[in-house]
Every structure is written in structure tokens, then in C-alpha cells.
Design a protein around this motif. Sequence first.
Motif, PDB file in Angstrom:
ATOM      1  N   THR A  45      27.624  45.785  35.111  1.00  0.00           N
ATOM      2  CA  THR A  45      28.053  45.025  33.944  1.00  0.00           C
ATOM      3  C   THR A  45      28.960  43.898  34.413  1.00  0.00           C
ATOM      4  O   THR A  45      29.481  43.918  35.540  1.00  0.00           O
ATOM      5  CB  THR A  45      28.814  45.926  32.958  1.00  0.00           C
ATOM      6  OG1 THR A  45      30.001  46.406  33.606  1.00  0.00           O
ATOM      7  CG2 THR A  45      27.964  47.109  32.511  1.00  0.00           C
ATOM      8  N   ALA A  46      29.155  42.920  33.560  1.00  0.00           N
ATOM      9  CA  ALA A  46      30.022  41.786  33.916  1.00  0.00           C
ATOM     10  C   ALA A  46      31.427  42.283  34.236  1.00  0.00           C
ATOM     11  O   ALA A  46      32.068  41.816  35.190  1.00  0.00           O
ATOM     12  CB  ALA A  46      30.049  40.784  32.774  1.00  0.00           C
ATOM     13  N   ALA A  47      31.924  43.252  33.450  1.00  0.00           N
ATOM     14  CA  ALA A  47      33.268  43.786  33.692  1.00  0.00           C
ATOM     15  C   ALA A  47      33.309  44.543  35.012  1.00  0.00           C
ATOM     16  O   ALA A  47      34.286  44.451  35.767  1.00  0.00           O
ATOM     17  CB  ALA A  47      33.687  44.703  32.540  1.00  0.00           C
ATOM     18  N   GLY A  48      32.249  45.306  35.314  1.00  0.00           N
ATOM     19  CA  GLY A  48      32.204  46.047  36.569  1.00  0.00           C
ATOM     20  C   GLY A  48      32.159  45.124  37.769  1.00  0.00           C
ATOM     21  O   GLY A  48      32.859  45.349  38.770  1.00  0.00           O
ATOM     22  N   ALA A  89      33.253  42.028  37.897  1.00  0.00           N
ATOM     23  CA  ALA A  89      34.546  41.355  38.016  1.00  0.00           C
ATOM     24  C   ALA A  89      35.586  42.276  38.649  1.00  0.00           C
ATOM     25  O   ALA A  89      36.402  41.849  39.464  1.00  0.00           O
ATOM     26  CB  ALA A  89      35.024  40.892  36.642  1.00  0.00           C
ATOM     27  N   SER A  90      35.539  43.570  38.284  1.00  0.00           N
ATOM     28  CA  SER A  90      36.480  44.537  38.839  1.00  0.00           C
ATOM     29  C   SER A  90      36.274  44.713  40.342  1.00  0.00           C
ATOM     30  O   SER A  90      37.238  44.767  41.113  1.00  0.00           O
ATOM     31  CB  SER A  90      36.320  45.883  38.128  1.00  0.00           C
ATOM     32  OG  SER A  90      37.143  46.861  38.700  1.00  0.00           O
TER      33      SER A  90
END
Length: 201
Positions: free
Chosen positions: A106-109, A111-112
Motif C-alpha cells: 500500500t502507499a502507506a506501507g 512510505a513507511s
Amino acid sequence: MTALPLIKVTMTDLLDLLRSPWPWWVGGPLIGLTVPLLLWIGNKGFGISANLRHACAALLPDAAKPGFFRYNWRAEAWNLTFAAGLILGGLLAGLVFANPEPTRLTAAGAASVQALGVQVRPGLVPAELTDLSNPGVWLLLGVSGLLVGFGTRYGGGCTSGHAITGLSTLQRPSLLATASFFAGGILSANLLLPLFLTVIR
């Protein structure tokens, strides 16, 4: 009567199927059904970390073998064969049937992970963690190996033995061990991994 249409499957179709990600509802039941199948076939308890003990018992000469390794390891040869099959399957999946597409996050994953200094590339293991020319990677592998090795012996098994076999047979120590595995994973991912990555960089 009309003849049923023949389904033509080419080698390319088969390779595409093997290289593409499979949904969880295929892999999950296959893994889950392995445990009762092994118990049904020969009352064999599934576990992977015990193979380290079996391998040492098989390879060490009798004169230099401590008491911990003096047992009938041949009775557990099926488990060594199972582990060899896992290694072979992993090599096939990683080399022959590797998915050329980048890892799906995912985009959040993504980025993390990138905030830790790890670039998202095709494959499951970041290149930053496999660069053996970097002394920090050796330190990371050594410390990680010691932690995993100590944990599996102290806990009397690993995730496959406790979380799959132990929980399915309603063993209370396996519930405690599995909860500890998850807590250790959360701690490692959020606290230890960023520290290790600063050492690598």
C-alpha cells in the motif's frame, strides 16, 4: 451431441500462473491442512526449528556429540526431508518462478519502508539487507540469528511448531509462545529494525 470444448493450456499460461501472486485463500488452507494431514498419516508433529537439532545429530561425529544430540534422529528423517522440500520450493519460487513485478505494498506501507531507507524493489528481501560487502549486514545477520536461535530453543519450538501445530491441538504453552512471537515481531519491526538500518547505512 456436441463435443465439449478442450481447454488449451500452454506452457506460457502455466508459468504465468505460477509467477503471479496467489490469493490468501489458496495458500492459507494448504498450509493449514498440512498439520492434520501429518497427524493423520503417522502422528507426526509439524515443526521446522527442530530440524537444526536433527541436522546436528546427524552430522556430528559420535565422539564429539553432546548428550542433547544423542537420540534416534533417523526417526525424524521425514522432518528433514520436509525441510529440504521447503528449501527446494523456495529456490524454485525465487529463481524459476519469481514474479518480475515490484513488491505490492500500500502507499502507506511503501512510505513507511522508504522512511527507513529501504527502497521498494522486486523481490521480498530488500537489497540493503543482502549486501554482504557491508559489515553492518553481517552484524545484523549475526544478532538476528542469535535472537532467533535462542528464542526457538528457549520457547521449545518456532512459529510453525507452536502457532500451527500447538494452537491447533489446544496447547496453552503454544498460545503463550505465539503471543510472544507476535509481540517480539512488533517490537523488532518498530524499534530494532530502524536501529539496525542506521548501523547498515
